[in-house]
Design a protein around this motif. Structure first.
Motif, PDB file in Angstrom:
ATOM      1  N   THR A  94      -3.872  80.366  14.711  1.00  0.00           N
ATOM      2  CA  THR A  94      -2.767  81.198  15.212  1.00  0.00           C
ATOM      3  C   THR A  94      -2.361  82.223  14.161  1.00  0.00           C
ATOM      4  O   THR A  94      -2.584  82.028  12.965  1.00  0.00           O
ATOM      5  N   SER A  95      -1.763  83.302  14.617  1.00  0.00           N
ATOM      6  CA  SER A  95      -1.376  84.398  13.723  1.00  0.00           C
ATOM      7  C   SER A  95      -0.161  84.040  12.875  1.00  0.00           C
ATOM      8  O   SER A  95       0.783  83.412  13.353  1.00  0.00           O
ATOM      9  N   GLY A  96      -0.206  84.500  11.621  1.00  0.00           N
ATOM     10  CA  GLY A  96       0.971  84.431  10.760  1.00  0.00           C
ATOM     11  C   GLY A  96       1.753  85.729  10.894  1.00  0.00           C
ATOM     12  O   GLY A  96       1.450  86.569  11.736  1.00  0.00           O
ATOM     13  N   ASP A  97       2.749  85.903  10.064  1.00  0.00           N
ATOM     14  CA  ASP A  97       3.543  87.137  10.089  1.00  0.00           C
ATOM     15  C   ASP A  97       3.749  87.618   8.654  1.00  0.00           C
ATOM     16  O   ASP A  97       4.865  87.583   8.128  1.00  0.00           O
ATOM     17  N   PRO A  98       2.661  88.066   8.000  1.00  0.00           N
ATOM     18  CA  PRO A  98       2.758  88.412   6.577  1.00  0.00           C
ATOM     19  C   PRO A  98       3.689  89.589   6.281  1.00  0.00           C
ATOM     20  O   PRO A  98       4.205  89.710   5.174  1.00  0.00           O
ATOM     21  N   LEU A  99       3.935  90.437   7.282  1.00  0.00           N
ATOM     22  CA  LEU A  99       4.774  91.624   7.057  1.00  0.00           C
ATOM     23  C   LEU A  99       6.211  91.437   7.557  1.00  0.00           C
ATOM     24  O   LEU A  99       7.017  92.352   7.436  1.00  0.00           O
ATOM     25  N   GLN A 100       6.509  90.254   8.102  1.00  0.00           N
ATOM     26  CA  GLN A 100       7.822  90.023   8.747  1.00  0.00           C
ATOM     27  C   GLN A 100       8.160  91.185   9.689  1.00  0.00           C
ATOM     28  O   GLN A 100       9.244  91.778   9.643  1.00  0.00           O
ATOM     29  N   PHE A 101       7.191  91.510  10.536  1.00  0.00           N
ATOM     30  CA  PHE A 101       7.316  92.680  11.403  1.00  0.00           C
ATOM     31  C   PHE A 101       8.346  92.458  12.502  1.00  0.00           C
ATOM     32  O   PHE A 101       8.407  91.401  13.123  1.00  0.00           O
ATOM     33  N   ASN A 102       9.155  93.500  12.741  1.00  0.00           N
ATOM     34  CA  ASN A 102      10.183  93.417  13.779  1.00  0.00           C
ATOM     35  C   ASN A 102      10.322  94.788  14.436  1.00  0.00           C
ATOM     36  O   ASN A 102      10.691  95.755  13.785  1.00  0.00           O
ATOM     37  N   GLY A 139      -4.910  92.249  24.305  1.00  0.00           N
ATOM     38  CA  GLY A 139      -6.187  91.960  23.650  1.00  0.00           C
ATOM     39  C   GLY A 139      -6.289  92.577  22.268  1.00  0.00           C
ATOM     40  O   GLY A 139      -7.386  92.850  21.778  1.00  0.00           O
ATOM     41  N   SER A 140      -5.137  92.809  21.642  1.00  0.00           N
ATOM     42  CA  SER A 140      -5.133  93.510  20.353  1.00  0.00           C
ATOM     43  C   SER A 140      -5.807  92.688  19.256  1.00  0.00           C
ATOM     44  O   SER A 140      -5.708  91.466  19.219  1.00  0.00           O
ATOM     45  N   MET A 141      -6.486  93.414  18.353  1.00  0.00           N
ATOM     46  CA  MET A 141      -7.261  92.781  17.279  1.00  0.00           C
ATOM     47  C   MET A 141      -6.364  92.530  16.072  1.00  0.00           C
ATOM     48  O   MET A 141      -5.952  93.456  15.379  1.00  0.00           O
ATOM     49  N   GLY A 142      -6.055  91.271  15.824  1.00  0.00           N
ATOM     50  CA  GLY A 142      -5.304  90.868  14.647  1.00  0.00           C
ATOM     51  C   GLY A 142      -6.179  90.029  13.734  1.00  0.00           C
ATOM     52  O   GLY A 142      -7.389  89.925  13.934  1.00  0.00           O
ATOM     53  N   SER A 143      -5.570  89.399  12.749  1.00  0.00           N
ATOM     54  CA  SER A 143      -6.336  88.617  11.774  1.00  0.00           C
ATOM     55  C   SER A 143      -7.023  87.408  12.403  1.00  0.00           C
ATOM     56  O   SER A 143      -8.117  87.026  11.987  1.00  0.00           O
ATOM     57  N   VAL A 144      -6.404  86.815  13.432  1.00  0.00           N
ATOM     58  CA  VAL A 144      -7.019  85.655  14.100  1.00  0.00           C
ATOM     59  C   VAL A 144      -8.280  86.085  14.861  1.00  0.00           C
ATOM     60  O   VAL A 144      -9.299  85.394  14.833  1.00  0.00           O
ATOM     61  N   VAL A 145      -8.224  87.248  15.513  1.00  0.00           N
ATOM     62  CA  VAL A 145      -9.393  87.761  16.232  1.00  0.00           C
ATOM     63  C   VAL A 145     -10.548  87.964  15.250  1.00  0.00           C
ATOM     64  O   VAL A 145     -11.677  87.517  15.485  1.00  0.00           O
ATOM     65  N   MET A 197       1.374  95.220  14.784  1.00  0.00           N
ATOM     66  CA  MET A 197       2.307  94.312  14.093  1.00  0.00           C
ATOM     67  C   MET A 197       1.704  93.716  12.824  1.00  0.00           C
ATOM     68  O   MET A 197       2.408  93.146  12.013  1.00  0.00           O
ATOM     69  N   GLU A 198       0.357  93.835  12.670  1.00  0.00           N
ATOM     70  CA  GLU A 198      -0.287  93.317  11.463  1.00  0.00           C
ATOM     71  C   GLU A 198      -0.805  94.437  10.569  1.00  0.00           C
ATOM     72  O   GLU A 198      -1.395  94.171   9.518  1.00  0.00           O
ATOM     73  N   ALA A 199      -0.609  95.686  11.012  1.00  0.00           N
ATOM     74  CA  ALA A 199      -0.908  96.882  10.207  1.00  0.00           C
ATOM     75  C   ALA A 199      -2.272  96.799   9.515  1.00  0.00           C
ATOM     76  O   ALA A 199      -3.289  96.608  10.162  1.00  0.00           O
ATOM     77  N   ALA A 200      -2.293  96.927   8.188  1.00  0.00           N
ATOM     78  CA  ALA A 200      -3.556  96.954   7.430  1.00  0.00           C
ATOM     79  C   ALA A 200      -4.342  95.657   7.568  1.00  0.00           C
ATOM     80  O   ALA A 200      -5.578  95.664   7.507  1.00  0.00           O
ATOM     81  N   PHE A 201      -3.652  94.533   7.769  1.00  0.00           N
ATOM     82  CA  PHE A 201      -4.345  93.253   7.959  1.00  0.00           C
ATOM     83  C   PHE A 201      -5.230  93.318   9.207  1.00  0.00           C
ATOM     84  O   PHE A 201      -6.301  92.721   9.248  1.00  0.00           O
ATOM     85  N   SER A 202      -4.749  94.039  10.225  1.00  0.00           N
ATOM     86  CA  SER A 202      -5.535  94.217  11.438  1.00  0.00           C
ATOM     87  C   SER A 202      -6.743  95.112  11.181  1.00  0.00           C
ATOM     88  O   SER A 202      -7.861  94.800  11.585  1.00  0.00           O
ATOM     89  N   LEU A 203      -6.519  96.226  10.484  1.00  0.00           N
ATOM     90  CA  LEU A 203      -7.601  97.177  10.214  1.00  0.00           C
ATOM     91  C   LEU A 203      -8.701  96.562   9.346  1.00  0.00           C
ATOM     92  O   LEU A 203      -9.869  96.924   9.467  1.00  0.00           O
ATOM     93  N   MET A 204      -8.311  95.623   8.475  1.00  0.00           N
ATOM     94  CA  MET A 204      -9.305  94.946   7.624  1.00  0.00           C
ATOM     95  C   MET A 204     -10.343  94.186   8.448  1.00  0.00           C
ATOM     96  O   MET A 204     -11.469  93.964   7.990  1.00  0.00           O
ATOM     97  N   GLN A 205      -9.967  93.801   9.668  1.00  0.00           N
ATOM     98  CA  GLN A 205     -10.890  93.018  10.507  1.00  0.00           C
ATOM     99  C   GLN A 205     -12.101  93.847  10.930  1.00  0.00           C
ATOM    100  O   GLN A 205     -13.167  93.297  11.212  1.00  0.00           O
TER     101      GLN A 205
END
Length: 281
Positions: free
Chosen positions: A80-88, A134-140, A170-178
């Motif tokens: 499951t996804s974490g929230d490293p940026l405390q995004f709101n 279907g957004s690509m986050g760190s879990v994807v 919501m995961e910003a650069a963490f998402s792009l790293m994927q």
């Protein structure tokens, strides 16, 4: 002389005697607007029997369509996804994740499973558009990476079914790293000489198109799928020109050389099986 004669006028059924159709019994084709019975839709692989429109489906339905007797082993199910940026934005990201999990019954926007397609071993990672588009986050990215590792370790071909709006903001650069992470893993898969099939479905856009979705040994798509990077409206506003008819459909993308072929979902299993047998031999 009339065929039928009403003897009692004003016949009415009491509320207690009225029968409601169960929820989910009927669907409506988004293209031709005709009513589709759920049993017929399932039998027809979620394709409209009137106009051949391919309805959007998730991992549950794709696994049902592809795997023999719907038998498979799901892997990495509890990530499951974490929230490293405390995004709101208008609500905390953690709250949005919990809501999406409750609404869809999924842990994130992807599921991975190993099973057989017409007797051929196959590792499948399938995205779910219902989970935050279907957004690509760190879990994807992590599930795809682990699926590729599994394919390499067990020498099993890998199928990626993409259906996504792109990177998860919501995961910003963490998402792009994927994008880099999955591309690097696919390079290892290629070095191991294990086939990678990329199936693009409606819609496949953004960072997903710009990374693993277009890196298959063969890239295939379903008819009429939206495939692109930026959306048509954004492109039109940028170039200040009208776009060609059918722009960013799978047929347009095939015509311009980005796809190998388009496959009707009803023939998808047979096509994949024949390709896997060809690669095996």
């Amino acid at each position: 002389m009339s065929w039928f004669k009403r003897e009692k006028k004003g016949i009415s059924t009491t509320t207690e005697e009225k029968k409601e159709a169960p929820d989910g019994l009927w669907n409506k084709c988004p293209n031709c607007k005709k009513a589709l019975h759920s049993a017929d839709l399932t039998e027809n692989k979620y394709v409209c029997q009137y106009c051949d429109y391919h309805l959007r489906i998730g991992s549950k339905e794709y696994f049902e369509v592809l795997f023999d007797n719907n038998e498979f082993t799901e892997l990495f199910a509890n990530l499951t996804s974490g929230d490293p940026l405390q995004f709101n934005d208008n609500k905390p990201y953690t709250e949005r994740i919990v809501e999406s999990q409750a609404k869809t019954g999924l842990k994130d926007a992807i599921r991975a499973a190993h099973g057989k397609v017409d007797g051929q071993e196959l590792m499948v990672a399938c995205m779910d558009f219902a989970f935050i588009g279907g957004s690509m986050g760190s879990v994807v990215g992590e599930k795809i990476a682990r699926s590729i590792d599994y394919s390499i370790k067990n020498k099993v071909p890998f199928l990626m079914i993409s259906k996504s709006g792109g990177a998860r903001m919501m995961e910003a650069a963490f998402s792009l790293m994927q994008m880099a992470k999955t591309s690097a893993k696919l390079a290892l898969l290629a070095q191991a000489k294990i086939p990678y099939i990329s199936l693009l479905t409606d819609p496949t856009t953004g960072g997903v198109t710009a990374s693993y979705a277009m890196l298959g040994d063969i890239n295939i798509a379903e008819p009429g799928a939206l495939i692109g990077f930026a959306g048509p409206r954004v492109i039109k506003e940028t170039i200040k020109k009208d776009l060609p008819k059918g722009f960013q459909t799978s047929e347009f993308v095939l015509e311009h050389g980005f796809l190998d072929f388009i496959v009707d979902r009803r023939q998808m299993k047979a096509k994949l099986a024949s390709f896997l047998k060809m690669m095996k031999n």
